[in-house]
Design an enzyme around this catalytic site. Sequence first.
Site, PDB file in Angstrom:
ATOM      1  N   GLU A 255      15.748  49.181 -44.315  1.00 59.80           N
ATOM      2  CA  GLU A 255      15.642  47.724 -44.124  1.00 59.80           C
ATOM      3  C   GLU A 255      16.758  47.317 -43.183  1.00 59.80           C
ATOM      4  O   GLU A 255      17.934  47.491 -43.495  1.00 59.80           O
ATOM      5  CB  GLU A 255      15.774  46.970 -45.447  1.00 59.80           C
ATOM      6  N   CYS A 294      19.294  38.788 -45.683  1.00 60.67           N
ATOM      7  CA  CYS A 294      18.403  39.442 -44.724  1.00 60.67           C
ATOM      8  C   CYS A 294      17.115  38.657 -44.537  1.00 60.67           C
ATOM      9  O   CYS A 294      16.426  38.821 -43.524  1.00 60.67           O
ATOM     10  CB  CYS A 294      18.100  40.863 -45.169  1.00 60.67           C
TER      11      CYS A 294
END
Length: 525
Positions: A255, A294
């Site tokens: 990620e 994020c």
Amino acid sequence: MKLPNYVNGQWSQGTGPGETLIDPVTGDELASISSQGTDLEAALAFARTQGGPALRQLTYAQRADLLAKIADILAANRDEYFRLSLLNLGANQADASFDVDGAIYTMKYYAKTGRALAEGKMLKDGAVIPLSKTNAFVGQHFLMPAKGAAVFINAFNFPAWGLCEKAAPALLSGVPIVVKPASPTAWLTHRMVEDIVKPGILPAGAISIICGSARDLLGHVREEDIISFTGSAETAARVRSHPNVLRRSVRVNIEADSINSAILGPDCAPGTDLFELLVKEVVREMTLKAGQKCTTIRRVLVPREQLKSFGDAVAARLTSMKVGNPRNPEAKVGPVVNKAQQASCLEGLAKLKEECEVLFGDHENFHPIDADPQKSAFVQPALLSCKDGLDAKYVHDVEVFGPVATLVAYDRLQDLVALTRRGLGSLVASVFSNDVSFTRETILGIGDLHGRVLAVNSAVGAQHTGHGNVVPSCLHGGPGRAGGGEELAGLRALLLYHRRFVVQGPPDYIAELAGQSVDAAPIFC
């Protein structure tokens, strides 16, 4: 205070001065960490040979019970985690809750959901496949827990949730974990691991923590191991391309960066409920954890005729969001993690200003509440406006990992889709509209480049889970720039830690193996 590492079933301090953890508000030194002197090859071997077999002796349901005990331990120490969040991250109550309570909830979720897998030790994938005319020879696919270790290289922004959202499905799968938290905020992760280890909930080798540099850790991973990384695209590329990782074809889940978008539909004029809902959501995303998520909204795509009114509405709300020391009740926005991150935010903001107008935020005249600007790491929330998004570059390429968002004007649905796709792969996009056709065509245009799409209309209202909120029952991850990885999504998260294989043989052999397995169908539902 030097935080020890926990490997080979025991605590041991690293050698040398190591790295120093800093309070981002006061600049005070809090603790130090070091992995020097720790035998990382031996740590992985111990996890594989001791932790893994002990975990796999248990059924899925028994491992789910272990997760429940871990969740109880974490919940009992919640106040201490909030204290460490304040010291190590400069987190106020809302920021700490988002991380810590999210971690505890995720652990509880997998404890509860994992019990549905009952007493099996392997997963049966699909139906029996006839391979002969008389059915004397058949095939059956299975999913077996990997016999390696799961190596977690985590990001600084979620030291609690980042641990639990990876650890819960790995441990439920029967795979031991080796945690390498991001150095700036390692204290909170370290304390949580310490609390898990102390009562002996898990067998020796099931959990390890290495604080400080990863050093040669990736040089010792093997074919049966799994690497799960969260962080920058630059570091992700180094993880992926490590010679040992490539040579051994080690499974890697990434990620990375994400230029997430929020979209205001053409039907949402000023004064409508959805217009106001998205204004609130943008401000919340900019200020919660100082924009260090994020999944935070980085671009807000707005019909050109609404650009000014939407910008005015967001800027008006930002004026009440005072930035400063979270110990002061007036402060609503905390610092970024450290001075290096502050400098990175300001550098990225300078690039955005080259092609955008600043609607709110003038860092040069900014003074945080109850904090020394020279020692602290605060960034004033900044709202920018880009009128020509199709020709812009930095708006779609630069992720300022802080309290910064850019409004981007669009004229047609075709342009909206093109602008959103310029993110080149994102974790999440949200669409606020009552127009079913507009929402459908937008999702069809951008869905393949996003891990999650949040659609909100007036019937949903404020009941949606939030643009930036990751829930364990739904997918977290994204293609392209976002890393190409997948996490959570309920029991689907277990697939990362299992290996699929097929057994071809006599039906009675297959039936005997199937009797030791749990039907994997619920995972794919």
